[in-house]
Design a protein around this motif. Sequence first.
Motif, PDB file in Angstrom:
ATOM      1  N   PRO A 141       0.805  -1.230   0.000  1.00 16.57           N
ATOM      2  CA  PRO A 141       0.000   0.000   0.000  1.00 16.57           C
ATOM      3  C   PRO A 141       0.834   1.274   0.000  1.00 16.57           C
ATOM      4  N   VAL A 142       1.804   1.384   0.914  1.00 14.60           N
ATOM      5  CA  VAL A 142       2.594   2.612   0.980  1.00 14.60           C
ATOM      6  C   VAL A 142       3.508   2.728  -0.232  1.00 14.60           C
ATOM      7  N   THR A 143       3.987   1.601  -0.755  1.00 14.28           N
ATOM      8  CA  THR A 143       4.845   1.639  -1.948  1.00 14.28           C
ATOM      9  C   THR A 143       4.058   2.111  -3.165  1.00 14.28           C
ATOM     10  N   TRP A 144       2.837   1.648  -3.324  1.00 12.42           N
ATOM     11  CA  TRP A 144       2.016   2.109  -4.446  1.00 12.42           C
ATOM     12  C   TRP A 144       1.729   3.607  -4.331  1.00 12.42           C
ATOM     13  N   ARG A 145       1.481   4.082  -3.130  1.00 13.59           N
ATOM     14  CA  ARG A 145       1.237   5.523  -2.965  1.00 13.59           C
ATOM     15  C   ARG A 145       2.457   6.338  -3.390  1.00 13.59           C
ATOM     16  N   LEU A 146       3.632   5.837  -3.052  1.00 11.96           N
ATOM     17  CA  LEU A 146       4.859   6.540  -3.420  1.00 11.96           C
ATOM     18  C   LEU A 146       5.131   6.465  -4.919  1.00 11.96           C
ATOM     19  N   LEU A 147       5.020   5.278  -5.502  1.00  8.35           N
ATOM     20  CA  LEU A 147       5.334   5.104  -6.918  1.00  8.35           C
ATOM     21  C   LEU A 147       4.352   5.836  -7.826  1.00  8.35           C
ATOM     22  N   SER A 148       3.106   5.977  -7.386  1.00  8.78           N
ATOM     23  CA  SER A 148       2.117   6.672  -8.202  1.00  8.78           C
ATOM     24  C   SER A 148       2.253   8.189  -8.120  1.00  8.78           C
ATOM     25  N   GLY A 149       3.095   8.667  -7.206  1.00  4.80           N
ATOM     26  CA  GLY A 149       3.260  10.099  -7.046  1.00  4.80           C
ATOM     27  C   GLY A 149       2.253  10.733  -6.111  1.00  4.80           C
ATOM     28  N   TYR A 150       1.482   9.910  -5.429  1.00 10.20           N
ATOM     29  CA  TYR A 150       0.485  10.411  -4.488  1.00 10.20           C
ATOM     30  C   TYR A 150       1.131  10.872  -3.191  1.00 10.20           C
ATOM     31  N   LEU A 151       2.147  10.138  -2.740  1.00 11.19           N
ATOM     32  CA  LEU A 151       2.887  10.500  -1.528  1.00 11.19           C
ATOM     33  C   LEU A 151       4.243  11.079  -1.901  1.00 11.19           C
ATOM     34  N   PRO A 152       4.752  12.050  -1.155  1.00  9.99           N
ATOM     35  CA  PRO A 152       6.096  12.587  -1.410  1.00  9.99           C
ATOM     36  C   PRO A 152       7.162  11.661  -0.836  1.00  9.99           C
ATOM     37  N   PRO A 153       8.358  11.662  -1.415  1.00 10.53           N
ATOM     38  CA  PRO A 153       9.433  10.813  -0.881  1.00 10.53           C
ATOM     39  C   PRO A 153       9.861  11.205   0.528  1.00 10.53           C
ATOM     40  N   ASN A 154       9.682  12.471   0.897  1.00  7.59           N
ATOM     41  CA  ASN A 154      10.100  12.936   2.211  1.00  7.59           C
ATOM     42  C   ASN A 154       9.184  12.371   3.296  1.00  7.59           C
ATOM     43  N   MET A 155       9.788  11.705   4.275  1.00 14.32           N
ATOM     44  CA  MET A 155       9.019  11.037   5.317  1.00 14.32           C
ATOM     45  C   MET A 155       8.200  12.018   6.153  1.00 14.32           C
ATOM     46  N   GLU A 156       8.769  13.170   6.475  1.00 15.40           N
ATOM     47  CA  GLU A 156       8.095  14.108   7.363  1.00 15.40           C
ATOM     48  C   GLU A 156       6.842  14.709   6.738  1.00 15.40           C
ATOM     49  N   ARG A 157       6.776  14.795   5.420  1.00 21.04           N
ATOM     50  CA  ARG A 157       5.654  15.436   4.754  1.00 21.04           C
ATOM     51  C   ARG A 157       4.507  14.472   4.436  1.00 21.04           C
ATOM     52  N   ARG A 158       4.716  13.188   4.560  1.00 17.37           N
ATOM     53  CA  ARG A 158       3.730  12.214   4.081  1.00 17.37           C
ATOM     54  C   ARG A 158       2.399  12.322   4.813  1.00 17.37           C
ATOM     55  N   GLU A 159       2.432  12.389   6.131  1.00 19.29           N
ATOM     56  CA  GLU A 159       1.192  12.400   6.883  1.00 19.29           C
ATOM     57  C   GLU A 159       0.379  13.658   6.592  1.00 19.29           C
ATOM     58  N   LEU A 160       1.041  14.791   6.466  1.00 21.61           N
ATOM     59  CA  LEU A 160       0.341  16.032   6.157  1.00 21.61           C
ATOM     60  C   LEU A 160      -0.272  15.991   4.759  1.00 21.61           C
ATOM     61  N   VAL A 161       0.468  15.430   3.796  1.00 22.15           N
ATOM     62  CA  VAL A 161      -0.054  15.327   2.429  1.00 22.15           C
ATOM     63  C   VAL A 161      -1.265  14.409   2.395  1.00 22.15           C
ATOM     64  N   LEU A 162      -1.196  13.286   3.088  1.00 22.16           N
ATOM     65  CA  LEU A 162      -2.333  12.361   3.129  1.00 22.16           C
ATOM     66  C   LEU A 162      -3.563  13.051   3.699  1.00 22.16           C
ATOM     67  N   GLN A 163      -3.400  13.729   4.788  1.00 19.00           N
ATOM     68  CA  GLN A 163      -4.532  14.399   5.412  1.00 19.00           C
ATOM     69  C   GLN A 163      -5.136  15.457   4.491  1.00 19.00           C
ATOM     70  N   ARG A 164      -4.274  16.244   3.848  1.00 21.12           N
ATOM     71  CA  ARG A 164      -4.772  17.311   2.967  1.00 21.12           C
ATOM     72  C   ARG A 164      -5.491  16.749   1.745  1.00 21.12           C
ATOM     73  N   LYS A 165      -4.924  15.720   1.120  1.00 17.59           N
ATOM     74  CA  LYS A 165      -5.531  15.166  -0.092  1.00 17.59           C
ATOM     75  C   LYS A 165      -6.846  14.441   0.221  1.00 17.59           C
ATOM     76  N   ARG A 166      -6.916  13.784   1.354  1.00 18.71           N
ATOM     77  CA  ARG A 166      -8.160  13.115   1.735  1.00 18.71           C
ATOM     78  C   ARG A 166      -9.263  14.133   2.009  1.00 18.71           C
ATOM     79  N   GLU A 167      -8.925  15.208   2.678  1.00 16.73           N
ATOM     80  CA  GLU A 167      -9.914  16.262   2.909  1.00 16.73           C
ATOM     81  C   GLU A 167     -10.339  16.911   1.597  1.00 16.73           C
ATOM     82  N   GLU A 168      -9.398  17.054   0.680  1.00 17.04           N
ATOM     83  CA  GLU A 168      -9.721  17.643  -0.622  1.00 17.04           C
ATOM     84  C   GLU A 168     -10.704  16.773  -1.399  1.00 17.04           C
ATOM     85  N   TYR A 169     -10.500  15.460  -1.359  1.00 16.02           N
ATOM     86  CA  TYR A 169     -11.407  14.552  -2.074  1.00 16.02           C
ATOM     87  C   TYR A 169     -12.831  14.647  -1.529  1.00 16.02           C
ATOM     88  N   PHE A 170     -12.977  14.624  -0.219  1.00 22.25           N
ATOM     89  CA  PHE A 170     -14.329  14.676   0.344  1.00 22.25           C
ATOM     90  C   PHE A 170     -14.927  16.076   0.226  1.00 22.25           C
TER      91      PHE A 170
END
Length: 517
Positions: free
Chosen positions: A229-258
């Motif tokens: 799951p996390v590898t697919w998110r990274l390879l698809s460009g959905y998650l950033p390579p930087n570890m510190e930014r991943r959780e913030l990006v996930l939260q923002r994109k999920r809120e954007e979708y809803f």
Amino acid sequence: MATENKIHFWRKNAKVPGSLQPIYGARYPPVDPRVLCSLLKDTPKTNTVNMKSKKPSTFHEFARSTNDAWDIDDVEGNDFLAPTHPTFIPTQTHSSPQMARLSVSNQSTVKEPPPVDTVEPVCTDICQDHLKVDSELVNGRVVKSSSDAQLNSNTVCGTLQKQQSLPVRPIIPLVARISDQNASGAPPMTVREKTRLDKFKQLLASPNTDLADDLRKQSWSGIPREVRPVTWRLLSGYLPPNMERRELVLQRKREEYFGFIEQYYHSRTDEHHRDTYRQIHIDIPRTNPLIPLFQQPLVQEVFERILFIWAIRHPASGYVQGINDLVTPFFVVFLSEFVEEDVENFEMAALPLETQRNIEADSFWCMSKLLDGIQDNYTFAQPGIQTKVKALEELVSRIDEDVHLHFRRCEVEYLQFAFRWMNNLLMRELPLRCTIRLWDTYQAESEGFSHFHLYVCAAFLIKWRKEILSMLDFQGLLMLLQNLPTIHWGNEEVGLLLAEAYRLKYMFADAPSHYKR
């Protein structure tokens, strides 16, 4: 003859198949002989007096002789415009009572197939004038059967002979809990695989994951289920390579979708979007019809939201039949992050609401990233698919001239079978577990879903070379190409297919005159 000339194979309105026939290959398991008996019990006999004895040899003859393929109207969705609740919940539909029983029966058939030694006695009984199977020995148990029907012996025996010709191998679930299981039943976790899993965990835990070299290189040969799951998110460009930014990006994109859901989903009943939503509503129950997970109203509702939001945010293409299939691998992979048992039988409602929402949002964004690279496949007239099919024809003519000339002799056009291969990315030809493994490599490969997929299709076609050359008429060849026997495939077969595609790519991709006549 006048009546026969009026029969049209392709109708303007989309309809579902009207005749009940067993399907071999693709993602659908073979029909059990006992299931076939019960299905045909209520099926009216067809009049075969006027049937032509000559086999059709061209596409037009085949089209004229196929008069029952699209005979049932699309009655689903007549009341979809008036939901009684804020969130629409579709119901499972079947084209007929027989088809409903087939869907349920086939689910059990996948998990517990009859022993090989029981098929031949059943065939012998069926070839009698009146079929009456009182009991059968299945896995050491006596199983009673109430089937009592009068069947045409030649038709039924021919069907069972096709089943006997399938490879005798253990049937594994369409969506295996451990998707790295081989079709041969090899242990799911070897020492080498444990080492690879540790390597993935090390890469994913680094402050900045190297996508270009390390992660893509490791993913080409398959991704362990635990980190997929996390590898697919990274390879698809959905998650950033930087570890510190991943959780913030996930939260923002999920809120954007809803936020899109709140803004646009209520417009599904508007006149401007009504046809789009109606087509999505019709197609969703047909997505993986033999897997219980995808027949749950809650899951179908998730798919409807994802596809509708994507369609109205991409007006250049809108929704096209086939895009619904592309959601399923992402949905299954992100669901498997929270499920230990078999995913195919999991009840989505058992998950917390927040988890359900996260799976839905992640599936939407990753599917969107995929479609961004192949959107010309779904714009008006689908020029991307037309170009890829033409490229496949030219490639096969250089790879295997005998197969190419055989298609010409039988008057089979590549578009008649390869259009679906490009439109659905071979998802209709392979079990879902194989699609997930295939997409590991597609996401690791540069332009995997567009460029590399062409060579996978070429390797897939040439794999069936012997069977293709043995078919000497148009109808038999086209039926073979549309129902290839891949139900038993696993990682072993997909790995060989990808290796051959890799070889073809480096032989022909940068050498346009190589083997050119």
